[in-house]
Design a protein around this motif. Structure first.
Motif, PDB file in Angstrom:
ATOM      1  N   MET A 185       0.836  -1.199   0.000  1.00  0.00           N
ATOM      2  CA  MET A 185       0.000   0.000   0.000  1.00  0.00           C
ATOM      3  C   MET A 185       0.874   1.254   0.000  1.00  0.00           C
ATOM      4  SD  MET A 185      -3.243  -0.657  -0.157  1.00  0.00           S
ATOM      5  CE  MET A 185      -4.019   0.825   0.500  1.00  0.00           C
ATOM      6  N   GLN A 186       2.053   1.154   0.609  1.00  0.00           N
ATOM      7  CA  GLN A 186       2.952   2.305   0.695  1.00  0.00           C
ATOM      8  C   GLN A 186       3.928   2.384  -0.472  1.00  0.00           C
ATOM      9  OE1 GLN A 186       4.924   2.088   4.482  1.00  0.00           O
ATOM     10  NE2 GLN A 186       3.132   2.764   5.639  1.00  0.00           N
ATOM     11  N   ASN A 187       4.225   1.238  -1.086  1.00  0.00           N
ATOM     12  CA  ASN A 187       5.316   1.208  -2.062  1.00  0.00           C
ATOM     13  C   ASN A 187       4.924   0.815  -3.476  1.00  0.00           C
ATOM     14  OD1 ASN A 187       7.950   1.496  -0.270  1.00  0.00           O
ATOM     15  ND2 ASN A 187       6.559   0.132   0.842  1.00  0.00           N
ATOM     16  N   HIS A 188       3.679   0.390  -3.675  1.00  0.00           N
ATOM     17  CA  HIS A 188       3.230   0.060  -5.027  1.00  0.00           C
ATOM     18  C   HIS A 188       2.216   1.108  -5.471  1.00  0.00           C
ATOM     19  CE1 HIS A 188       1.983  -2.299  -8.524  1.00  0.00           C
ATOM     20  NE2 HIS A 188       0.732  -2.022  -8.174  1.00  0.00           N
ATOM     21  N   SER A 189       2.527   1.834  -6.523  1.00  0.00           N
ATOM     22  CA  SER A 189       1.612   2.852  -7.026  1.00  0.00           C
ATOM     23  C   SER A 189       0.756   2.283  -8.149  1.00  0.00           C
ATOM     24  CB  SER A 189       2.399   4.064  -7.544  1.00  0.00           C
ATOM     25  OG  SER A 189       3.279   3.676  -8.592  1.00  0.00           O
ATOM     26  N   GLY A 190      -0.445   2.806  -8.276  1.00  0.00           N
ATOM     27  CA  GLY A 190      -1.333   2.348  -9.336  1.00  0.00           C
ATOM     28  C   GLY A 190      -2.102   1.098  -8.951  1.00  0.00           C
ATOM     29  N   GLN A 191      -2.800   0.546  -9.927  1.00  0.00           N
ATOM     30  CA  GLN A 191      -3.614  -0.637  -9.680  1.00  0.00           C
ATOM     31  C   GLN A 191      -2.747  -1.891  -9.607  1.00  0.00           C
ATOM     32  OE1 GLN A 191      -6.582  -0.687 -12.785  1.00  0.00           O
ATOM     33  NE2 GLN A 191      -7.748   0.989 -11.857  1.00  0.00           N
ATOM     34  N   ARG A 192      -3.324  -2.910  -9.011  1.00  0.00           N
ATOM     35  CA  ARG A 192      -2.569  -4.152  -8.820  1.00  0.00           C
ATOM     36  C   ARG A 192      -2.754  -5.061 -10.035  1.00  0.00           C
ATOM     37  NH1 ARG A 192      -2.598  -5.755  -2.379  1.00  0.00           N
ATOM     38  NH2 ARG A 192      -1.878  -3.719  -1.644  1.00  0.00           N
ATOM     39  N   ARG A 193      -2.130  -4.638 -11.125  1.00  0.00           N
ATOM     40  CA  ARG A 193      -2.213  -5.399 -12.362  1.00  0.00           C
ATOM     41  C   ARG A 193      -0.855  -5.977 -12.715  1.00  0.00           C
ATOM     42  NH1 ARG A 193      -5.920  -1.395 -16.210  1.00  0.00           N
ATOM     43  NH2 ARG A 193      -7.870  -1.644 -15.020  1.00  0.00           N
ATOM     44  N   MET A 194      -0.909  -7.100 -13.416  1.00  0.00           N
ATOM     45  CA  MET A 194       0.319  -7.763 -13.819  1.00  0.00           C
ATOM     46  C   MET A 194       0.845  -7.070 -15.081  1.00  0.00           C
ATOM     47  SD  MET A 194       0.272  -9.934 -11.409  1.00  0.00           S
ATOM     48  CE  MET A 194       1.324 -11.338 -11.759  1.00  0.00           C
ATOM     49  N   PRO A 195       2.172  -7.101 -15.339  1.00  0.00           N
ATOM     50  CA  PRO A 195       3.204  -7.755 -14.504  1.00  0.00           C
ATOM     51  C   PRO A 195       3.788  -6.818 -13.434  1.00  0.00           C
ATOM     52  CG  PRO A 195       4.184  -7.011 -16.541  1.00  0.00           C
ATOM     53  CD  PRO A 195       2.730  -6.630 -16.626  1.00  0.00           C
ATOM     54  N   GLN A 196       3.368  -5.545 -13.457  1.00  0.00           N
ATOM     55  CA  GLN A 196       3.957  -4.591 -12.511  1.00  0.00           C
ATOM     56  C   GLN A 196       3.729  -5.022 -11.066  1.00  0.00           C
ATOM     57  OE1 GLN A 196       1.909  -3.808 -14.972  1.00  0.00           O
ATOM     58  NE2 GLN A 196       2.972  -2.368 -16.338  1.00  0.00           N
ATOM     59  N   PHE A 197       2.546  -5.569 -10.806  1.00  0.00           N
ATOM     60  CA  PHE A 197       2.242  -5.930  -9.429  1.00  0.00           C
ATOM     61  C   PHE A 197       3.096  -7.106  -8.974  1.00  0.00           C
ATOM     62  CE2 PHE A 197      -0.665  -8.002  -6.220  1.00  0.00           C
ATOM     63  CZ  PHE A 197      -0.377  -7.097  -5.220  1.00  0.00           C
ATOM     64  N   GLU A 198       3.336  -8.064  -9.861  1.00  0.00           N
ATOM     65  CA  GLU A 198       4.183  -9.202  -9.494  1.00  0.00           C
ATOM     66  C   GLU A 198       5.583  -8.724  -9.122  1.00  0.00           C
ATOM     67  OE1 GLU A 198       6.048 -13.229 -11.503  1.00  0.00           O
ATOM     68  OE2 GLU A 198       4.005 -12.617 -12.049  1.00  0.00           O
ATOM     69  N   ALA A 199       6.078  -7.735  -9.847  1.00  0.00           N
ATOM     70  CA  ALA A 199       7.397  -7.192  -9.528  1.00  0.00           C
ATOM     71  C   ALA A 199       7.384  -6.538  -8.147  1.00  0.00           C
ATOM     72  CB  ALA A 199       7.817  -6.179 -10.590  1.00  0.00           C
ATOM     73  N   SER A 200       6.302  -5.867  -7.824  1.00  0.00           N
ATOM     74  CA  SER A 200       6.193  -5.237  -6.504  1.00  0.00           C
ATOM     75  C   SER A 200       6.086  -6.285  -5.409  1.00  0.00           C
ATOM     76  CB  SER A 200       4.971  -4.314  -6.468  1.00  0.00           C
ATOM     77  OG  SER A 200       5.146  -3.201  -7.323  1.00  0.00           O
ATOM     78  N   VAL A 201       5.377  -7.367  -5.677  1.00  0.00           N
ATOM     79  CA  VAL A 201       5.261  -8.445  -4.691  1.00  0.00           C
ATOM     80  C   VAL A 201       6.631  -9.064  -4.445  1.00  0.00           C
ATOM     81  CG1 VAL A 201       4.265 -10.720  -4.210  1.00  0.00           C
ATOM     82  CG2 VAL A 201       2.846  -8.922  -5.241  1.00  0.00           C
ATOM     83  N   THR A 202       7.423  -9.215  -5.499  1.00  0.00           N
ATOM     84  CA  THR A 202       8.779  -9.744  -5.347  1.00  0.00           C
ATOM     85  C   THR A 202       9.601  -8.837  -4.438  1.00  0.00           C
ATOM     86  OG1 THR A 202       8.730 -10.768  -7.546  1.00  0.00           O
ATOM     87  CG2 THR A 202      10.905 -10.366  -6.568  1.00  0.00           C
ATOM     88  N   ARG A 203       9.472  -7.521  -4.644  1.00  0.00           N
ATOM     89  CA  ARG A 203      10.185  -6.571  -3.779  1.00  0.00           C
ATOM     90  C   ARG A 203       9.675  -6.654  -2.337  1.00  0.00           C
ATOM     91  NH1 ARG A 203       9.664  -1.300  -4.567  1.00  0.00           N
ATOM     92  NH2 ARG A 203       7.801  -1.394  -5.885  1.00  0.00           N
ATOM     93  N   ALA A 204       8.373  -6.853  -2.188  1.00  0.00           N
ATOM     94  CA  ALA A 204       7.794  -6.966  -0.848  1.00  0.00           C
ATOM     95  C   ALA A 204       8.309  -8.206  -0.135  1.00  0.00           C
ATOM     96  CB  ALA A 204       6.271  -7.007  -0.949  1.00  0.00           C
ATOM     97  N   LEU A 205       8.420  -9.308  -0.869  1.00  0.00           N
ATOM     98  CA  LEU A 205       8.927 -10.550  -0.274  1.00  0.00           C
ATOM     99  C   LEU A 205      10.397 -10.401   0.111  1.00  0.00           C
ATOM    100  CD1 LEU A 205       7.168 -13.121  -2.629  1.00  0.00           C
ATOM    101  CD2 LEU A 205       6.757 -12.840  -0.181  1.00  0.00           C
ATOM    102  N   ASN A 206      11.176  -9.728  -0.725  1.00  0.00           N
ATOM    103  CA  ASN A 206      12.585  -9.488  -0.382  1.00  0.00           C
ATOM    104  C   ASN A 206      12.681  -8.617   0.869  1.00  0.00           C
ATOM    105  OD1 ASN A 206      13.666 -10.973  -2.502  1.00  0.00           O
ATOM    106  ND2 ASN A 206      13.606  -9.228  -3.921  1.00  0.00           N
ATOM    107  N   HIS A 207      11.816  -7.627   0.954  1.00  0.00           N
ATOM    108  CA  HIS A 207      11.788  -6.777   2.157  1.00  0.00           C
ATOM    109  C   HIS A 207      11.438  -7.617   3.385  1.00  0.00           C
ATOM    110  CE1 HIS A 207      11.034  -3.239   4.642  1.00  0.00           C
ATOM    111  NE2 HIS A 207       9.893  -3.800   5.014  1.00  0.00           N
ATOM    112  N   ALA A 208      10.477  -8.533   3.221  1.00  0.00           N
ATOM    113  CA  ALA A 208      10.071  -9.399   4.332  1.00  0.00           C
ATOM    114  C   ALA A 208      11.227 -10.281   4.804  1.00  0.00           C
ATOM    115  CB  ALA A 208       8.874 -10.258   3.909  1.00  0.00           C
ATOM    116  N   LEU A 209      12.018 -10.768   3.851  1.00  0.00           N
ATOM    117  CA  LEU A 209      13.176 -11.583   4.212  1.00  0.00           C
ATOM    118  C   LEU A 209      14.179 -10.773   5.028  1.00  0.00           C
ATOM    119  CD1 LEU A 209      13.779 -13.582   0.909  1.00  0.00           C
ATOM    120  CD2 LEU A 209      13.311 -14.572   3.167  1.00  0.00           C
TER     121      LEU A 209
END
Length: 214
Positions: free
Chosen positions: A178-202
């Motif tokens: 919600m803080q780091n992904h701008s725009g709608q949650r559409r692919m493939p941009q959203f998948e890239a953001s999820v990857t960044r979120a998972l790396n942040h979680a690690l």
């Protein structure tokens, strides 16, 4: 807040009009709950002439469109104008033993005063509470759908089932997105953001040997 809490105390000045009802947006409501049993057993209904009863009912409903909601102006001419009647008609009704303003009382509002009725205020507060409940329900539904969408994307990315089932992790990832992904949650941009979120979680230790709940 109940109606009994809203009664002005003699000798202590006027009671402030309930602050939560002073939002101008509340006047947009197009539906008003009406307790007909209370009306049918009221002094106004049982003793006032029919013309007074009808005008009084209109005042109840007209007050729902005023600011603050549920109030009336302390001005005979303005109230007569709201009712679309001549001032002489208004004054004649106000000369009756039971008037149109039966049980209405003055409240402080801003730099001036307004009329308020305990039952009308109670109805307005009930409507406000129902609106807030509906809003919370809509927001909760939106959050659930958004997080389910995130889980679906994580599943498509072949994330471990334990991560998909970890509600705390999903909530944290959703908050980060919600803080780091701008725009709608559409692919493939959203998948890239999820990857960044998972790396942040690690890096934060949300995922790993210590578990995702730390």
């Amino acid at each position: 807040m109940t109606a009994t809490h809203l009664r002005a105390v003699e000798g202590a000045g006027l009671t402030d009009y309930p602050e939560e009802l002073c939002d101008p947006r509340l006047t947009s409501d197009y539906f008003t709950m009406f307790w007909h049993d209370r009306w049918l057993s009221s002094t106004l209904h049982l003793t006032a002439p029919m013309a007074v009863q009808g005008a009084a009912l209109n005042l109840f409903f007209l007050s729902r469109k005023q600011t603050p909601v549920g109030s009336l102006p302390v001005d005979d001419k303005v109230i007569a104008r709201l009712l679309r009647v001549d001032l002489s008609d208004w004054l004649g009704w106000m000369a009756q033993p039971v008037t149109l303003l039966h049980n209405w009382r003055r409240y402080e509002y801003g730099e001036g005063e307004v009329y308020g009725h305990p039952v009308v205020i109670e109805v307005a507060q009930d409507a406000l509470q129902r609106r807030e409940v509906r809003k919370a329900s809509v927001e909760n539904k939106a959050i659930y759908q958004r997080q389910q969408r995130l889980v679906d994307v994580m599943r498509d990315m072949r994330c471990d089932k334990a991560l998909l089932a970890d509600k705390v992790l999903v909530e944290r990832l959703d908050a980060w997105l919600m803080q780091n992904h701008s725009g709608q949650r559409r692919m493939p941009q959203f998948e890239a953001s999820v990857t960044r979120a998972l790396n942040h979680a690690l890096h934060q230790g949300w995922i790993g040997s210590k578990g995702s709940r730390h």
